[in-house]
Write a protein that holds these residues in place. Structure first.
Motif, mmCIF file in Angstrom:
data_model
loop_
_atom_site.group_PDB
_atom_site.id
_atom_site.type_symbol
_atom_site.label_atom_id
_atom_site.label_comp_id
_atom_site.label_asym_id
_atom_site.label_seq_id
_atom_site.Cartn_x
_atom_site.Cartn_y
_atom_site.Cartn_z
ATOM 1 N N VAL A 198 -6.282 6.959 4.684
ATOM 2 C CA VAL A 198 -6.447 6.302 5.984
ATOM 3 C C VAL A 198 -6.727 7.373 7.028
ATOM 4 O O VAL A 198 -6.002 8.382 7.101
ATOM 5 N N GLY A 210 1.990 7.966 3.445
ATOM 6 C CA GLY A 210 2.275 6.803 4.292
ATOM 7 C C GLY A 210 1.953 5.488 3.619
ATOM 8 O O GLY A 210 1.862 5.399 2.391
ATOM 9 N N GLY A 211 1.744 4.480 4.473
ATOM 10 C CA GLY A 211 1.593 3.101 4.009
ATOM 11 C C GLY A 211 2.905 2.407 4.316
ATOM 12 O O GLY A 211 3.968 2.862 3.872
ATOM 13 N N ALA A 212 2.837 1.329 5.102
ATOM 14 C CA ALA A 212 4.077 0.678 5.542
ATOM 15 C C ALA A 212 5.033 0.388 4.380
ATOM 16 O O ALA A 212 6.215 0.732 4.466
ATOM 17 N N LEU A 233 -0.391 5.554 0.436
ATOM 18 C CA LEU A 233 -1.627 6.228 0.822
ATOM 19 C C LEU A 233 -1.377 7.569 1.491
ATOM 20 O O LEU A 233 -0.232 7.955 1.727
ATOM 21 N N ARG A 278 -3.459 -4.973 10.352
ATOM 22 C CA ARG A 278 -4.334 -3.821 10.529
ATOM 23 C C ARG A 278 -5.767 -4.356 10.601
ATOM 24 O O ARG A 278 -6.425 -4.514 9.577
ATOM 25 N N ASP A 306 8.125 0.450 10.589
ATOM 26 C CA ASP A 306 8.603 0.414 9.190
ATOM 27 C C ASP A 306 10.069 0.863 9.144
ATOM 28 O O ASP A 306 10.873 0.327 8.387
ATOM 29 N N ILE A 326 3.710 6.442 14.180
ATOM 30 C CA ILE A 326 3.437 6.082 12.776
ATOM 31 C C ILE A 326 4.769 5.827 12.076
ATOM 32 O O ILE A 326 5.662 6.675 12.077
ATOM 33 N N GLY A 327 4.884 4.655 11.475
ATOM 34 C CA GLY A 327 6.073 4.350 10.672
ATOM 35 C C GLY A 327 7.300 3.949 11.485
ATOM 36 O O GLY A 327 8.339 3.665 10.888
ATOM 37 N N TYR A 368 -5.954 3.215 13.110
ATOM 38 C CA TYR A 368 -6.110 3.496 11.686
ATOM 39 C C TYR A 368 -7.484 3.022 11.190
ATOM 40 O O TYR A 368 -7.900 1.908 11.498
ATOM 41 N N LEU A 415 -1.707 -6.087 4.703
ATOM 42 C CA LEU A 415 -2.834 -5.198 4.368
ATOM 43 C C LEU A 415 -3.143 -5.179 2.873
ATOM 44 O O LEU A 415 -4.301 -5.300 2.464
ATOM 45 N N ASP A 427 -2.030 9.268 5.018
ATOM 46 C CA ASP A 427 -2.455 9.146 6.415
ATOM 47 C C ASP A 427 -3.102 10.480 6.789
ATOM 48 O O ASP A 427 -2.420 11.520 6.831
ATOM 49 N N ASN A 474 6.606 3.578 3.223
ATOM 50 C CA ASN A 474 7.537 4.085 4.246
ATOM 51 C C ASN A 474 8.868 3.334 4.177
ATOM 52 O O ASN A 474 9.947 3.944 4.240
ATOM 53 N N GLU A 522 0.787 -1.224 0.000
ATOM 54 C CA GLU A 522 0.000 0.000 0.000
ATOM 55 C C GLU A 522 0.825 1.284 0.000
ATOM 56 O O GLU A 522 1.918 1.341 0.548
HETATM 57 O O1 FRU Z 1 0.079 0.697 6.033
HETATM 58 C C1 FRU Z 1 -0.975 0.880 6.926
HETATM 59 C C2 FRU Z 1 -0.715 1.968 7.893
HETATM 60 O O2 FRU Z 1 0.470 1.648 8.567
HETATM 61 C C3 FRU Z 1 1.405 2.700 8.437
HETATM 62 O O3 FRU Z 1 2.238 2.378 7.357
HETATM 63 C C4 FRU Z 1 2.263 2.813 9.651
HETATM 64 O O4 FRU Z 1 2.956 1.599 9.839
HETATM 65 C C5 FRU Z 1 0.613 3.931 8.091
HETATM 66 O O5 FRU Z 1 1.380 4.870 7.369
HETATM 67 C C6 FRU Z 1 -0.510 3.345 7.285
HETATM 68 O O6 FRU Z 1 -1.675 4.076 7.335
#
Ligand code: FRU
Length: 287
Positions: free
Chosen positions: A80, A23-25, A12, A152, A242, A238-239, A92, A124, A14, A28, A10
Protein backbone atom coordinates in the motif's frame (compact mmCIF):
# COMPACT_ATOMS: atom_id res chain seq x y z
CA UNK A 1 -8.40 -18.39 30.30
CA UNK A 2 -7.08 -16.46 27.30
CA UNK A 3 -9.82 -15.09 25.04
CA UNK A 4 -9.69 -16.63 21.54
CA UNK A 5 -10.20 -14.11 18.75
CA UNK A 6 -9.95 -14.76 15.01
CA UNK A 7 -9.42 -11.87 12.61
CA UNK A 8 -10.05 -12.03 8.85
CA UNK A 9 -8.52 -9.82 6.16
CA UNK A 10 -5.57 -7.98 4.74
CA UNK A 11 -1.90 -8.08 5.73
CA UNK A 12 0.52 -5.90 3.84
CA UNK A 13 3.41 -3.51 3.67
CA UNK A 14 2.48 0.14 4.25
CA UNK A 15 5.03 1.91 2.03
CA UNK A 16 5.68 5.26 3.69
CA UNK A 17 8.11 7.82 2.22
CA UNK A 18 10.39 6.88 5.14
CA UNK A 19 10.28 3.15 4.24
CA UNK A 20 7.96 0.12 4.50
CA UNK A 21 6.19 -0.87 7.73
CA UNK A 22 3.98 -3.93 8.27
CA UNK A 23 0.25 -3.16 8.32
CA UNK A 24 -3.30 -3.89 7.26
CA UNK A 25 -6.10 -3.24 9.74
CA UNK A 26 -6.78 -6.95 10.49
CA UNK A 27 -3.09 -7.67 11.00
CA UNK A 28 -2.73 -4.59 13.23
CA UNK A 29 -5.67 -5.78 15.36
CA UNK A 30 -4.25 -9.32 15.56
CA UNK A 31 -0.87 -8.04 16.75
CA UNK A 32 -2.38 -5.64 19.27
CA UNK A 33 -4.58 -8.38 20.77
CA UNK A 34 -1.60 -10.71 20.93
CA UNK A 35 0.45 -8.06 22.75
CA UNK A 36 -2.48 -7.52 25.13
CA UNK A 37 -2.29 -11.21 26.06
CA UNK A 38 -5.18 -12.64 24.00
CA UNK A 39 -5.01 -15.73 21.81
CA UNK A 40 -5.42 -14.01 18.42
CA UNK A 41 -5.03 -15.60 14.98
CA UNK A 42 -5.17 -13.96 11.56
CA UNK A 43 -6.84 -15.51 8.50
CA UNK A 44 -5.12 -13.91 5.53
CA UNK A 45 -2.89 -14.60 2.53
CA UNK A 46 0.56 -13.64 1.24
CA UNK A 47 2.20 -14.32 -2.12
CA UNK A 48 5.00 -16.85 -2.55
CA UNK A 49 7.57 -14.03 -2.49
CA UNK A 50 10.14 -12.23 -0.37
CA UNK A 51 7.69 -9.55 0.84
CA UNK A 52 5.39 -12.29 2.12
CA UNK A 53 8.17 -14.18 3.85
CA UNK A 54 9.31 -10.96 5.53
CA UNK A 55 5.79 -10.37 6.89
CA UNK A 56 5.72 -13.92 8.31
CA UNK A 57 9.19 -13.39 9.82
CA UNK A 58 7.96 -10.14 11.36
CA UNK A 59 4.91 -11.82 12.94
CA UNK A 60 7.06 -14.64 14.24
CA UNK A 61 9.29 -12.18 16.10
CA UNK A 62 6.16 -11.61 18.24
CA UNK A 63 5.59 -15.40 18.56
CA UNK A 64 2.26 -14.91 16.81
CA UNK A 65 0.82 -18.15 15.34
CA UNK A 66 0.74 -17.89 11.52
CA UNK A 67 -1.02 -21.20 10.79
CA UNK A 68 -4.12 -19.57 9.25
CA UNK A 69 -2.13 -17.47 6.77
CA UNK A 70 -2.33 -18.93 3.26
CA UNK A 71 0.33 -18.73 0.54
CA UNK A 72 -1.10 -17.83 -2.87
CA UNK A 73 0.99 -19.01 -5.82
CA UNK A 74 -0.59 -16.64 -8.37
CA UNK A 75 -0.83 -13.30 -6.61
CA UNK A 76 1.72 -11.13 -4.85
CA UNK A 77 1.95 -9.99 -1.26
CA UNK A 78 0.07 -6.73 -0.79
CA UNK A 79 1.67 -3.30 -0.84
CA UNK A 80 0.00 0.00 0.00
CA UNK A 81 1.42 3.39 -0.97
CA UNK A 82 0.90 5.71 1.98
CA UNK A 83 0.82 9.49 1.74
CA UNK A 84 1.45 10.86 5.24
CA UNK A 85 1.83 14.57 4.35
CA UNK A 86 -0.98 15.21 6.84
CA UNK A 87 -0.29 12.75 9.72
CA UNK A 88 -3.89 13.03 11.01
CA UNK A 89 -5.39 12.33 7.60
CA UNK A 90 -3.47 9.55 5.88
CA UNK A 91 -4.14 8.65 2.22
CA UNK A 92 -3.75 5.03 1.05
CA UNK A 93 -3.28 3.74 -2.52
CA UNK A 94 -4.02 0.03 -2.32
CA UNK A 95 -2.59 -2.10 -5.16
CA UNK A 96 -5.01 -4.67 -6.66
CA UNK A 97 -5.31 -7.66 -7.04
CA UNK A 98 -3.12 -9.21 -4.34
CA UNK A 99 -2.88 -12.48 -2.42
CA UNK A 100 -5.47 -11.59 0.27
CA UNK A 101 -8.09 -10.96 -2.45
CA UNK A 102 -8.20 -14.76 -2.75
CA UNK A 103 -8.47 -16.13 0.80
CA UNK A 104 -9.76 -19.70 0.40
CA UNK A 105 -12.35 -21.30 2.66
CA UNK A 106 -11.16 -24.53 4.31
CA UNK A 107 -12.06 -26.63 7.35
CA UNK A 108 -9.16 -25.32 9.41
CA UNK A 109 -10.20 -21.66 9.20
CA UNK A 110 -13.84 -22.58 9.66
CA UNK A 111 -13.08 -24.53 12.82
CA UNK A 112 -10.91 -21.70 14.16
CA UNK A 113 -13.82 -19.27 13.78
CA UNK A 114 -16.28 -21.78 15.25
CA UNK A 115 -14.09 -22.13 18.36
CA UNK A 116 -13.43 -18.41 18.76
CA UNK A 117 -15.06 -16.10 21.25
CA UNK A 118 -15.03 -13.24 18.74
CA UNK A 119 -14.56 -12.93 14.97
CA UNK A 120 -13.37 -9.62 13.48
CA UNK A 121 -13.63 -8.51 9.82
CA UNK A 122 -13.75 -5.38 7.62
CA UNK A 123 -14.58 -4.34 4.06
CA UNK A 124 -11.25 -4.04 2.23
CA UNK A 125 -10.38 -7.74 2.10
CA UNK A 126 -13.74 -8.55 0.54
CA UNK A 127 -13.42 -6.15 -2.40
CA UNK A 128 -12.93 -9.29 -4.56
CA UNK A 129 -15.40 -12.20 -4.85
CA UNK A 130 -12.63 -14.67 -3.93
CA UNK A 131 -12.35 -13.57 -0.29
CA UNK A 132 -15.96 -12.37 -0.09
CA UNK A 133 -17.34 -15.89 -0.58
CA UNK A 134 -15.07 -17.13 2.20
CA UNK A 135 -16.11 -14.39 4.63
CA UNK A 136 -19.82 -14.92 3.95
CA UNK A 137 -19.43 -18.60 4.85
CA UNK A 138 -17.49 -17.78 8.03
CA UNK A 139 -20.12 -15.27 9.17
CA UNK A 140 -22.59 -18.09 9.85
CA UNK A 141 -20.68 -19.27 12.91
CA UNK A 142 -22.19 -18.59 16.28
CA UNK A 143 -19.51 -16.28 17.71
CA UNK A 144 -19.45 -12.57 18.57
CA UNK A 145 -19.13 -10.94 15.13
CA UNK A 146 -17.29 -7.62 15.14
CA UNK A 147 -17.42 -5.53 11.96
CA UNK A 148 -14.85 -2.74 11.56
CA UNK A 149 -16.14 -0.89 8.48
CA UNK A 150 -12.68 0.58 7.72
CA UNK A 151 -13.76 1.95 4.33
CA UNK A 152 -10.86 2.43 1.93
CA UNK A 153 -12.34 4.19 -1.13
CA UNK A 154 -12.95 3.04 -3.83
CA UNK A 155 -12.88 -0.47 -2.39
CA UNK A 156 -16.21 -0.76 -0.65
CA UNK A 157 -19.69 -1.32 -1.85
CA UNK A 158 -22.53 -0.20 0.39
CA UNK A 159 -24.95 -2.91 -0.83
CA UNK A 160 -22.43 -5.42 0.48
CA UNK A 161 -22.01 -3.46 3.70
CA UNK A 162 -25.75 -3.81 4.27
CA UNK A 163 -25.49 -7.60 3.82
CA UNK A 164 -22.64 -7.77 6.35
CA UNK A 165 -24.57 -5.58 8.83
CA UNK A 166 -27.12 -8.40 8.94
CA UNK A 167 -24.42 -10.60 10.52
CA UNK A 168 -22.96 -7.98 12.86
CA UNK A 169 -23.14 -7.96 16.66
CA UNK A 170 -20.69 -5.09 17.20
CA UNK A 171 -19.96 -2.36 14.67
CA UNK A 172 -17.03 0.06 14.67
CA UNK A 173 -17.07 3.11 12.40
CA UNK A 174 -15.28 6.45 12.34
CA UNK A 175 -16.83 9.90 12.00
CA UNK A 176 -16.39 9.98 8.19
CA UNK A 177 -17.99 6.57 7.83
CA UNK A 178 -20.91 7.76 9.98
CA UNK A 179 -21.66 10.37 7.29
CA UNK A 180 -21.44 7.73 4.53
CA UNK A 181 -23.95 5.58 6.47
CA UNK A 182 -26.26 8.59 6.89
CA UNK A 183 -26.07 9.39 3.14
CA UNK A 184 -26.86 5.82 2.17
CA UNK A 185 -29.85 5.51 4.50
CA UNK A 186 -30.86 9.09 3.71
CA UNK A 187 -31.06 10.12 7.36
CA UNK A 188 -29.68 12.91 9.53
CA UNK A 189 -25.87 12.50 9.96
CA UNK A 190 -25.97 12.81 13.76
CA UNK A 191 -24.64 10.00 15.95
CA UNK A 192 -28.08 9.51 17.54
CA UNK A 193 -29.92 9.21 14.26
CA UNK A 194 -27.42 6.88 12.52
CA UNK A 195 -26.98 4.63 15.57
CA UNK A 196 -30.67 4.35 16.34
CA UNK A 197 -31.39 3.58 12.67
CA UNK A 198 -28.79 0.78 12.70
CA UNK A 199 -30.11 -0.45 16.05
CA UNK A 200 -33.64 -0.71 14.71
CA UNK A 201 -32.90 -2.30 11.34
CA UNK A 202 -30.04 -4.70 12.07
CA UNK A 203 -29.20 -7.24 14.80
CA UNK A 204 -26.38 -4.95 16.04
CA UNK A 205 -26.02 -4.83 19.81
CA UNK A 206 -23.37 -2.12 20.22
CA UNK A 207 -21.76 0.55 18.04
CA UNK A 208 -18.41 2.30 18.54
CA UNK A 209 -17.79 5.60 16.77
CA UNK A 210 -14.26 7.01 16.75
CA UNK A 211 -13.93 10.78 16.26
CA UNK A 212 -10.20 11.33 15.69
CA UNK A 213 -8.66 13.82 18.12
CA UNK A 214 -12.18 14.51 19.54
CA UNK A 215 -12.32 11.06 21.18
CA UNK A 216 -14.90 8.31 20.71
CA UNK A 217 -18.25 6.98 21.90
CA UNK A 218 -20.16 3.79 22.48
CA UNK A 219 -23.87 3.51 21.62
CA UNK A 220 -25.83 0.70 23.25
CA UNK A 221 -29.56 0.31 23.73
CA UNK A 222 -30.29 3.97 22.97
CA UNK A 223 -27.65 5.28 25.40
CA UNK A 224 -24.40 7.00 24.48
CA UNK A 225 -21.21 6.94 26.54
CA UNK A 226 -18.54 9.35 25.29
CA UNK A 227 -14.87 9.95 25.92
CA UNK A 228 -12.90 13.04 24.91
CA UNK A 229 -9.83 10.95 24.04
CA UNK A 230 -6.23 11.20 25.18
CA UNK A 231 -4.09 14.04 23.85
CA UNK A 232 -0.77 12.85 22.44
CA UNK A 233 1.76 14.12 19.91
CA UNK A 234 0.61 12.28 16.78
CA UNK A 235 3.41 10.53 14.85
CA UNK A 236 0.81 9.32 12.33
CA UNK A 237 -2.78 8.07 12.57
CA UNK A 238 -1.98 4.75 10.84
CA UNK A 239 -3.48 1.95 12.91
CA UNK A 240 -4.96 4.26 15.60
CA UNK A 241 -8.50 3.04 14.84
CA UNK A 242 -7.25 -0.57 14.78
CA UNK A 243 -5.66 -0.06 18.20
CA UNK A 244 -8.90 1.49 19.52
CA UNK A 245 -10.78 -1.60 18.37
CA UNK A 246 -8.19 -3.90 19.95
CA UNK A 247 -8.44 -2.09 23.29
CA UNK A 248 -12.22 -2.32 23.03
CA UNK A 249 -12.15 -6.08 22.31
CA UNK A 250 -9.79 -6.91 25.16
CA UNK A 251 -11.73 -5.08 27.85
CA UNK A 252 -15.16 -5.97 26.42
CA UNK A 253 -14.31 -9.68 26.50
CA UNK A 254 -12.93 -9.18 30.02
CA UNK A 255 -16.48 -7.92 30.81
CA UNK A 256 -15.30 -4.56 32.15
CA UNK A 257 -17.93 -1.79 32.51
CA UNK A 258 -18.47 0.05 29.20
CA UNK A 259 -17.00 3.36 30.42
CA UNK A 260 -13.76 1.54 31.26
CA UNK A 261 -13.87 -0.33 27.96
CA UNK A 262 -14.11 2.99 26.13
CA UNK A 263 -11.37 4.54 28.25
CA UNK A 264 -8.90 1.74 27.50
CA UNK A 265 -9.83 1.71 23.80
CA UNK A 266 -9.13 5.47 23.60
CA UNK A 267 -5.88 5.06 25.51
CA UNK A 268 -4.54 2.36 23.18
CA UNK A 269 -5.68 4.31 20.10
CA UNK A 270 -3.80 7.40 21.30
CA UNK A 271 -0.75 5.33 22.21
CA UNK A 272 -0.49 3.85 18.69
CA UNK A 273 -1.11 7.30 17.12
CA UNK A 274 1.94 8.53 19.03
CA UNK A 275 4.08 5.85 17.27
CA UNK A 276 5.08 5.52 13.61
CA UNK A 277 3.04 2.91 11.68
CA UNK A 278 0.25 0.64 12.87
CA UNK A 279 2.21 -2.20 14.49
CA UNK A 280 4.44 -0.83 17.28
CA UNK A 281 5.96 -3.33 19.70
CA UNK A 282 4.97 -2.75 23.34
CA UNK A 283 4.19 -4.26 26.74
CA UNK A 284 0.82 -3.60 28.42
CA UNK A 285 2.65 -1.54 31.04
CA UNK A 286 3.85 0.93 28.31
CA UNK A 287 0.30 2.03 27.43
O1 FRU B 1 -5.92 -2.03 5.91
C1 FRU B 1 -5.83 -0.94 5.04
C2 FRU B 1 -4.94 0.12 5.56
O2 FRU B 1 -5.44 0.51 6.81
C3 FRU B 1 -4.44 0.38 7.80
O3 FRU B 1 -4.62 -0.87 8.40
C4 FRU B 1 -4.59 1.42 8.86
O4 FRU B 1 -5.86 1.28 9.46
C5 FRU B 1 -3.12 0.38 7.07
O5 FRU B 1 -2.12 -0.31 7.79
C6 FRU B 1 -3.49 -0.29 5.78
O6 FRU B 1 -2.71 0.09 4.71
Amino acid sequence: MQHKVVIFGEMLWDCLPSGPVPGGAPMNVTLNLHQLGLNSRLISAIGNDEDGQKLIDFLQTFDLPVDLIQVNEEHETSKVLVNDDDPENIKYTIVSPVAWDFIQWNNTISQAVAESEAFVFGTLAVRNAGSLITLLKLLHHNTLRIFDANFRPPFYDFELVVVILGFTDILKINEDELVIFADYFDIDPSVESVCSHLDQHFPIDLICVTQGSKGALIYKGGKIISHEGYKVKVADSIGAGDAFLSGFIKTYLDKQPLDQVLDFACKLGAFVASKKGGTPRYEITDI
